[in-house]
Enzyme design. Structure first.
Site, PDB file in Angstrom:
ATOM      1  N   CYS A 138       0.834  -1.193   0.000  1.00 22.93           N
ATOM      2  CA  CYS A 138       0.000   0.000   0.000  1.00 22.93           C
ATOM      3  C   CYS A 138       0.867   1.240   0.000  1.00 22.93           C
ATOM      4  CB  CYS A 138      -0.884  -0.031   1.254  1.00 22.93           C
ATOM      5  SG  CYS A 138      -1.434   1.575   1.790  1.00 22.93           S
ATOM      6  N   CYS A 139       0.608   2.165  -0.927  1.00 25.24           N
ATOM      7  CA  CYS A 139       1.233   3.485  -0.847  1.00 25.24           C
ATOM      8  C   CYS A 139       0.164   4.512  -1.154  1.00 25.24           C
ATOM      9  CB  CYS A 139       2.419   3.617  -1.780  1.00 25.24           C
ATOM     10  SG  CYS A 139       1.965   3.725  -3.503  1.00 25.24           S
ATOM     11  N   ALA A 140       0.551   5.776  -1.269  1.00 24.73           N
ATOM     12  CA  ALA A 140      -0.446   6.841  -1.371  1.00 24.73           C
ATOM     13  C   ALA A 140      -1.402   6.583  -2.534  1.00 24.73           C
ATOM     14  CB  ALA A 140       0.249   8.179  -1.523  1.00 24.73           C
TER      15      ALA A 140
END
Lengths: 892, 100
Positions: B6-8
């Protein structure tokens, strides 16, 4: 009502300036004369009533201050003692008196110059003259406290309506409302986040605001706003403020206050300490000189801390040794203050005029205004250095208690001294250096200081210890020390060499080994280099800016000096009405101060100023070059180059070429970098002793990839050679930082040996390494994986772009966020280039509405990327980038 | 083994996914690795056995941990240096260790 208040009331009721004796009052009130008399004296001590000496003594209440003109306010008293503040005080008064409700003002000044205190003085003045009511609020708010949480900040400032958000269970007043009818002081205003600014500007312009969550009511408050910042007023953030703030008050730094005021401040602080300790303090003349001359970058705040620390140290001794007087000698002074004595010789005349030569010590009473001169004439034999020796001897005889005392005081004062007081104590040294050598070095230093009549700086002492330690190891392994220039050293520095020879003998005795003569050469360099690094600074090219109009030159020089953290560049303004000949005299005077054999660079705007160069050259006989155009980038470039020690010709050529290169970026191919691409340089005199030791230490203490980073030792013996060698290394690789006790290149980050030894610098260096390594590897990975753009180019561009955002926002991304941001933007450009669609940002509209300023700024800064790679960033894309800056730091 | 990253915006992490898959192939491991944005985690987490966060969304760690705990899924932040240098091998090993 207590008796004492009762008596006060009676005196007050009998009218101002009606004088009564104790017995008269006693009779009026039906109290005993003895009681009344003691209460009256108490009131007088508290300053509530006045006393007229006589028989009988008469007491009265002074005329209350209710008129604008009558009272001598606290600000006036301040102006009397501090001439440099007179204009600022007049500005402050004008700001308060400006009809109808005063003027907003901004206080500028370095850390520790007393901005908050000055704001307090403004409030006090407004109350004193009756512009504000007696109970008028003075509300202090530090913007930095909430800089990471704009929503909370806004609700703090403007209040909240019940139900505005979860947790807002009732209506709450904000600080603006609380400050109604008074003054709101915003400290560190440059940290006010973009979101808060707009609302705040509306309030400043119109005096109206809404609580968070309110839509229907528009509230008003009468508040005079005083702001303060340490930042450069030219920074983009503050510019928007400056347009709205008519009054800017710039408080002078300690250096700018001059010697006389500094003396006043020092004495005042000592007096406060005397008051706190409840006894008189004697200060030896050399201590006073040290406090007047030492480098004190954090201004009055630091001065105060250093004096408190000194008093505490002397007090501990006074208590533990049961002395009769609290005497402060040079031994009690922190080492960095002691170095002021080294500088004192440059201010000899001024010092003599101020504090005289005949006084041995000065006495400060807990309450008295005046300073007493004590002691008899100082005889020549009783020099500063002998006193130090005597003191060290005294302390030595106390044995272990010395170290204990030091430890306690330091612990106790860490809150005061954080960041200011850096010295390596024996404990740190002992961990890495043989205690025998520490003792030995102490002996050597004491001996050398006495013989050479100077004080050696801490870095020399530490370097010396390290040097002897490594020499000893090398010799015991049978390696020889050869000093290449021993003969020239001997001839050039006769006195130091003689001292060094004696020191070699001391080392031989202590370590029971024979040393080669070359060792004396090295020791000589230790004694000499300390001076040289100071003198060398003076031999650089001076930079002087003169322009027409008031304030132009000063502003440019101010910005430059702030950015480069120096006082190097100087300015003279030529107001249009002033005679240019007067200014010429001033210019010659300044040139005499800052010019050197290396010359002077003059930056001017037009007219008669162009001829100044020639006249100064004739007058002073030093080479002068005139740059006939000037802007802030010119001044910065000139100052930077001059500080680096470039020749006048070089500086001149570079500065002139700025105007031609303007905006015309030459696409130059960077020279091929050697592998490994990164390096850390460790420098010491021999390049084989401490530098190798440091190299090993760093290698064992730091995590890094050997394929990417290498430590390079550097020989310092010949400084010019060392510099050119370093220059070459810089061309071939990226130099992360230098570890050395001597400043070799101001453009590079430099850590001192002691900071590395005691571990303080290690985490910093580790971060540098991590970031650069991640960066290099990221480049390689991107090269393989990005489809549409060149990985190595885009990363450099993104890095430049993010750095600019950070600068404009005054928000430095943490390591985590920065890596994330780099990677994100690189991938984003690649995707857009490939024609893939943007990813939607949830609640975009709300998010954008709350962060309009940030949005504009980020979009603006992304534009160069969009242009270069020919892509278009959607609003969603921009939102994701904004997010990095909003959530920065909240992660930790 | 299913690993969720998960990232932005789920953008930069997809690069890492490629590198991790490559590392898994070299090890002869059967894995499913995919990346989503922080907002979409909730709808994907039920298929995952490990959830890893990009360092730039470290501020979501507490929130995500809660989501993970409810389902017995380990959650942690990828080491910044590994993330920045797109070191698929290290991140894969990190995920495997978490799962143990």
């Amino acid at each position: 009502m207590k008796r004492v208040d009762f008596i006060y009331q009676k005196l007050l009721d009998s009218g101002p300036d009606t004088k009564l004796s104790a017995s008269e009052l006693a009779e009026l009130l039906g109290l005993s004369r003895a009681n009344v008399s003691s209460d009256l004296n108490r009131l007088w001590k508290e300053g509530r009533i006045e006393k007229e000496e006589g028989r009988p003594t008469l007491f009265y209440v002074k005329q209350a201050k209710d008129s604008l003109y009558l009272a001598q306010t606290a600000l006036d008293r301040l102006a009397k003692k501090n001439k440099s503040l007179i204009t600022r005080i007049e500005q402050a008064k004008a700001a308060v008196l400006y009809p109808p409700r005063g003027m907003h003002c901004l206080i500028l000044g370095e850390t520790g110059v007393g901005k908050s205190w000055f704001a307090g003085m403004i409030h006090e003045f407004a109350v004193d003259i009756g512009r504000l009511d007696k109970g008028a609020p003075f509300i202090v708010f530090n913007c930095a406290d909430y800089a990471n949480n704009p929503q909370l900040l806004i609700s703090q400032l403007f209040g909240v309506k019940k139900g505005a958000y979860t947790g807002a269970e009732m209506d709450r007043k904000g600080l603006v409302e609380k400050a109604d009818g008074g003054i709101l002081f915003l400290d560190e205003v440059h940290r006010l986040p973009a979101e808060g600014q707009e609302i705040f500007f509306t309030f400043m312009d119109k005096g109206t605001f809404r609580r968070v969550g309110e839509t229907e009511v528009e509230r008003t408050a009468q508040v005079q706003i005083v702001m303060a910042t340490t930042e450069n007023p030219e920074s983009s953030l503050l510019k928007t403020f400056m347009r709205r703030i008519p009054m800017v008050i710039k408080l002078p730094s300690l250096l700018e206050r001059g010697m006389e005021e500094r003396l006043g401040l020092v004495m005042e602080i000592f007096r406060e300490e005397a008051f706190r300790l409840g006894r008189e303090i004697q200060i030896s003349a050399s201590v006073l000189q040290a406090f007047l001359c030492y480098h004190c970058p954090n201004n009055i705040g630091q001065l105060k801390t250093d004096i408190q620390l000194t008093c505490a140290s002397a007090y501990a001794e006074y208590i533990s040794l049961k002395k009769h007087v609290l005497h402060i000698s040079i031994q009690d002074v922190p080492h960095h203050v002691k170095q002021g004595l080294l500088m004192a010789k440059d201010y000899r005349q001024e010092l003599d005029e101020l504090i005289g030569t005949e006084h041995k010590c000065f006495v400060v009473q807990p309450s008295e205004e005046s300073i007493w001169f004590g002691g008899e004439q100082e005889d020549a034999a009783n020099s500063v250095y002998e006193k130090i020796e005597q003191k060290i001897y005294e302390l030595q005889n106390q044995g272990v208690s010395e170290e204990e005392l030091e430890f306690d005081i330091e612990n106790y004062f860490t809150t005061f001294i954080k960041g200011v007081h850096q010295r390596i104590n024996k404990g740190d040294m002992a961990r890495i250096i043989d205690p025998i050598i520490i003792h030995l070095v102490e002996d050597i230093v004491r001996y050398a200081e006495a013989k050479l009549e100077k004080i050696l700086s801490q870095k020399v002492i530490f370097g010396l210890a390290l040097h002897i330690q490594t020499s000893k190891e090398r010799l015991s392994q049978g390696k020889q020390i050869v000093h290449p220039h021993i003969n020239s050293v001997r001839l050039k520095y006769k006195k130091e060499f003689a001292v060094a020879l004696e020191c070699v003998r001391m080392i031989e005795e202590a370590l029971l080994m024979d040393l080669p003569i070359g060792e004396a050469g090295y020791l000589t360099m230790f004694f000499v280099l300390d001076d040289e690094s100071m003198q060398e600074e003076r031999e650089t090219v001076g930079v002087l800016v003169i322009t027409h109009g008031s304030g132009g030159a000063t502003a440019m020089v101010d910005v430059t000096n702030r950015l480069l953290v120096t006082q190097y560049a100087r300015a003279i303004d030529l107001p249009l009405e002033e005679d240019s000949m007067l200014v010429l005299e001033q210019a010659i005077k300044t040139a005499r101060d800052i010019g050197s054999a290396s010359g002077l660079l003059l930056l001017v705007d037009m007219g008669s100023l162009l001829g100044f160069g020639e006249m100064i050259e004739k007058e002073l006989g030093i080479p002068v070059k005139v740059v006939p155009m000037v802007s802030t980038p010119h001044v910065i470039e000139a100052t930077r180059k001059a500080m680096l020690g470039h020749s006048l010709e070089d500086v001149y050529r570079d500065v002139v070429s700025i105007s031609m290169l303007h905006r015309e970026e030459l696409p130059k191919e960077p020279p091929a970098k050697l592998s490994p691409a990164l390096t850390i340089v460790a420098a010491c005199l021999s390049g084989e002793g401490s530098a190798l030791f440091l190299k090993q230490l760093l290698e064992s203490r730091l995590r890094y990839d050997e394929k990417l980073l290498e430590f390079v030792p550097l020989q310092l013996l010949d400084k010019a050679q060392a510099k050119s060698r370093l220059k070459k290394i810089k061309e071939e690789r990226t130099v992360l930082c230098v570890v050395s006790n001597y400043m070799l290149d101001r453009g590079l980050r430099c850590y001192s040996m002691d900071d590395v030894m005691n571990g303080e610098a290690l985490s910093d260096i580790q971060q540098l390494i991590d970031l650069e390594e991640a960066y290099v590897k990221m480049k390689q990975s991107l090269k393989e994986h990005l489809k549409m753009v060149k990985g190595q180019d885009i990363l450099d561009d993104v890095r430049t772009c993010v750095t600019r955002m950070e600068e404009r926002l005054g928000n430095t991304l943490t390591f985590d966020t920065r890596i994330g941001a780099y990677l994100h933007i690189c991938c984003l450009v690649d995707r857009l280039k490939a024609g893939e669609h943007s990813i939607a940002y949830t609640d975009k509209a709300v998010f954008l509405a709350g962060n309009r300023t940030l949005h504009n700024l980020i979009r603006h800064e992304l534009q160069p990327l969009a242009d270069k790679y020919d892509v278009t960033f959607s609003e969603d894309d921009v939102c994701f980038v904004m997010n990095f800056f909003i959530h920065n730091k909240t992660l930790v | 083994m299913n690993i969720l990253l998960c990232c932005a915006a789920g953008m930069s992490t997809s690069l890492l996914v490629q590198k991790m898959e490559q590392a898994a192939r070299e090890k002869g491991l059967e894995v499913k690795i995919w990346a989503v944005s922080a907002d979409d985690v909730k709808s994907h987490i039920d298929q995952a056995e490990v959830l890893l966060l990009g360092p730039q969304v470290r501020y979501k760690l507490a929130e995500m941990k809660k989501v993970g705990e409810e389902r017995g899924i380990p959650v942690d932040v990828i080491r910044t240096v590994d993330y920045g240098s797109l070191n698929g091998k290290n991140v894969l090993e990190f995920a495997l260790r978490l799962k143990q």
